[in-house]
Design a protein around this motif. Structure first.
Motif, PDB file in Angstrom:
ATOM      1  N   GLY A  14      46.473  15.637  15.964  1.00 35.57           N
ATOM      2  CA  GLY A  14      46.731  14.316  16.555  1.00 35.57           C
ATOM      3  C   GLY A  14      48.220  14.060  16.709  1.00 35.57           C
ATOM      4  O   GLY A  14      49.057  14.874  16.285  1.00 35.57           O
ATOM      5  N   GLY A  15      48.551  12.940  17.306  1.00 37.25           N
ATOM      6  CA  GLY A  15      49.951  12.591  17.529  1.00 37.25           C
ATOM      7  C   GLY A  15      50.657  12.201  16.239  1.00 37.25           C
ATOM      8  O   GLY A  15      51.837  12.523  16.027  1.00 37.25           O
ATOM      9  N   THR A  16      49.949  11.534  15.355  1.00 34.97           N
ATOM     10  CA  THR A  16      50.567  10.973  14.156  1.00 34.97           C
ATOM     11  C   THR A  16      51.272  12.009  13.270  1.00 34.97           C
ATOM     12  O   THR A  16      52.406  11.783  12.851  1.00 34.97           O
ATOM     13  N   MET A  37      40.994  19.981   9.322  1.00 33.57           N
ATOM     14  CA  MET A  37      39.897  19.009   9.241  1.00 33.57           C
ATOM     15  C   MET A  37      38.781  19.252  10.226  1.00 33.57           C
ATOM     16  O   MET A  37      37.611  19.059   9.925  1.00 33.57           O
ATOM     17  N   TYR A  71      42.355  22.376  18.651  1.00 32.42           N
ATOM     18  CA  TYR A  71      43.153  22.098  17.461  1.00 32.42           C
ATOM     19  C   TYR A  71      43.760  23.390  16.904  1.00 32.42           C
ATOM     20  O   TYR A  71      44.811  23.349  16.255  1.00 32.42           O
ATOM     21  N   GLY A  98      44.951  11.544   9.459  1.00 30.55           N
ATOM     22  CA  GLY A  98      45.310  10.360  10.227  1.00 30.55           C
ATOM     23  C   GLY A  98      44.007   9.593  10.405  1.00 30.55           C
ATOM     24  O   GLY A  98      42.990   9.957   9.819  1.00 30.55           O
ATOM     25  N   GLY A 126      41.500   7.359  13.468  1.00 36.13           N
ATOM     26  CA  GLY A 126      41.304   6.877  14.834  1.00 36.13           C
ATOM     27  C   GLY A 126      41.347   5.352  14.827  1.00 36.13           C
ATOM     28  O   GLY A 126      41.238   4.730  13.770  1.00 36.13           O
ATOM     29  N   HIS A 137      37.949   6.176  12.083  1.00 35.89           N
ATOM     30  CA  HIS A 137      37.372   7.478  11.713  1.00 35.89           C
ATOM     31  C   HIS A 137      38.412   8.362  11.064  1.00 35.89           C
ATOM     32  O   HIS A 137      39.603   8.291  11.369  1.00 35.89           O
ATOM     33  N   PHE A 149      36.602  13.817  12.177  1.00 33.08           N
ATOM     34  CA  PHE A 149      35.748  13.283  13.243  1.00 33.08           C
ATOM     35  C   PHE A 149      34.542  12.578  12.645  1.00 33.08           C
ATOM     36  O   PHE A 149      33.456  12.579  13.205  1.00 33.08           O
ATOM     37  N   THR A 188      36.256   7.197  20.740  1.00 31.25           N
ATOM     38  CA  THR A 188      37.119   8.344  20.433  1.00 31.25           C
ATOM     39  C   THR A 188      37.380   9.173  21.688  1.00 31.25           C
ATOM     40  O   THR A 188      38.504   9.638  21.910  1.00 31.25           O
ATOM     41  N   ARG A 191      43.827  10.898  26.516  1.00 35.85           N
ATOM     42  CA  ARG A 191      45.245  11.037  26.876  1.00 35.85           C
ATOM     43  C   ARG A 191      45.714  12.481  26.747  1.00 35.85           C
ATOM     44  O   ARG A 191      46.665  12.897  27.400  1.00 35.85           O
TER      45      ARG A 191
HETATM   46  C1  GLP Z   1      41.387  12.635  16.381  1.00 37.00           C
HETATM   47  C2  GLP Z   1      41.294  13.470  15.124  1.00 37.00           C
HETATM   48  C3  GLP Z   1      41.650  12.679  13.879  1.00 37.00           C
HETATM   49  C4  GLP Z   1      42.936  11.915  14.104  1.00 37.00           C
HETATM   50  C5  GLP Z   1      42.765  10.974  15.271  1.00 37.00           C
HETATM   51  C6  GLP Z   1      43.982  10.104  15.537  1.00 37.00           C
HETATM   52  O1  GLP Z   1      40.249  11.901  16.626  1.00 37.00           O
HETATM   53  N1  GLP Z   1      39.999  14.050  14.952  1.00 37.00           N
HETATM   54  O2  GLP Z   1      41.766  13.564  12.790  1.00 37.00           O
HETATM   55  O3  GLP Z   1      43.285  11.217  12.943  1.00 37.00           O
HETATM   56  O4  GLP Z   1      42.507  11.769  16.417  1.00 37.00           O
HETATM   57  O5  GLP Z   1      44.912  10.783  16.296  1.00 37.00           O
HETATM   58  P1  GLP Z   1      46.358  10.231  16.657  1.00 37.00           P
HETATM   59  O6  GLP Z   1      47.208  10.533  15.494  1.00 37.00           O
HETATM   60  O7  GLP Z   1      46.753  11.015  17.867  1.00 37.00           O
HETATM   61  O8  GLP Z   1      46.222   8.783  16.924  1.00 37.00           O
END
Ligand code: GLP
Length: 243
Positions: free
Chosen positions: A38-40, A67, A81, A133, A135, A139, A142, A162, A168
């Motif tokens: 993810g971006g975070t 994960m 991933y 991180g 969602g 979540h 997933f 989701t 994006r």
């Molecule tokens: C996806 C992943 C999660 C992640 C979430 C948030 O759904 N499966 O593990 O926490 O995205 O992503 P972002 O950090 O890009 O907002």
């Protein structure tokens, strides 16, 4: 104090590095990390790479378990991933290939793939630190709203929320977002000795509110962190606006 997203990444990276250094991992007794995409977490990975390049830390005796993964995407697909992890982290550090574990999105027997993953985690003695991180719908990995809080690694359908949130990364086209994933369960995450969750941005504020100020609820799976004896949330100012 205004905490920027970059600081979240820095904070998490320092925490992870200290944990690894303190553990003094060896080949026989490695440090076991659970990893998110993810971006975070990008800022954290950048900082950890810097620590490695500066000779502060080695990942030679660190075993990792990711994960989750999208079903149907090969490791070569730049939205998988797998690809993310090598591009943003593994190819820049001294991680050993045999120490990297990521669910196989091309597995045809999901049940076997997921059971084998659980068995591997168990065989190594469990996960020392699970990073994650969330969602916007709360979540974790997933584990979409409604997931059992004792769930284990399994296949899980993505919710429309989701799919929209992750579009994006797929040119904004929801039709290109895989509809199914393989993911560790909430129970798998809670079994880790420690869990550290990074939360940033206004779009996560509602989820953070449910995570820490509402009851433990399977509709906001991150709230299960309240059950963990060592659950840590690191968040920026924007994500805290509903606390
Ligand atoms: C996806 C992943 C999660 C992640 C979430 C948030 O759904 N499966 O593990 O926490 O995205 O992503 P972002 O950090 O890009 O907002």
């Amino acid at each position: 104090v205004i905490i920027t997203e970059k600081n979240i990444g820095d904070w998490a990276a320092v925490y992870v590095a200290k944990k690894i250094l303190d553990a003094k991992p060896t080949a026989e007794k490695p440090f076991v990390l659970g990893l998110p995409t993810g971006g975070t977490p990008l800022a954290m990975y950048k900082r950890l790479i810097q620590f490695y390049q500066d000779g502060i830390i080695s990942f030679e005796n660190v075993v990792t378990f990711n994960m989750d993964e999208y079903v149907g995407l090969s490791p070569a697909n730049d939205q998988s991933y797998h690809y993310y992890m090598y591009e943003n982290f593994f190819k820049h550090i001294d991680a050993k290939e045999e120490n990297i574990n990521i669910l196989n999105g091309l597995a045809t027997d999901y049940k076997k793939e997921c059971e084998d993953y659980e068995a591997k985690i168990k065989a190594i003695g469990g996960i020392d630190l699970f990073l994650g991180g969330i969602g916007p719908d709360g979540h974790i990995a997933f584990n979409e709203p409604g997931s059992s809080l004792s769930s284990r690694t399994r296949d899980k359908e993505l919710t429309m929320d989701t799919i929209i949130a992750n579009a994006r990364f797929f040119g904004g086209d929801i039709d290109r977002v895989p509809k199914l994933s393989l993911t560790v369960g909430v129970g798998t995450i809670l079994d880790a000795k420690e869990v550290l969750i990074m939360v940033n941005g206004h779009n996560k504020a509602r989820a953070l509110h449910h995570a820490v100020e509402q009851g433990v609820n399977h509709m906001w799976t991150i709230s299960a962190l309240q059950l963990h004896p060592k659950g840590i949330i690191v968040s920026d100012e924007a994500a805290c606006t509903e606390l």
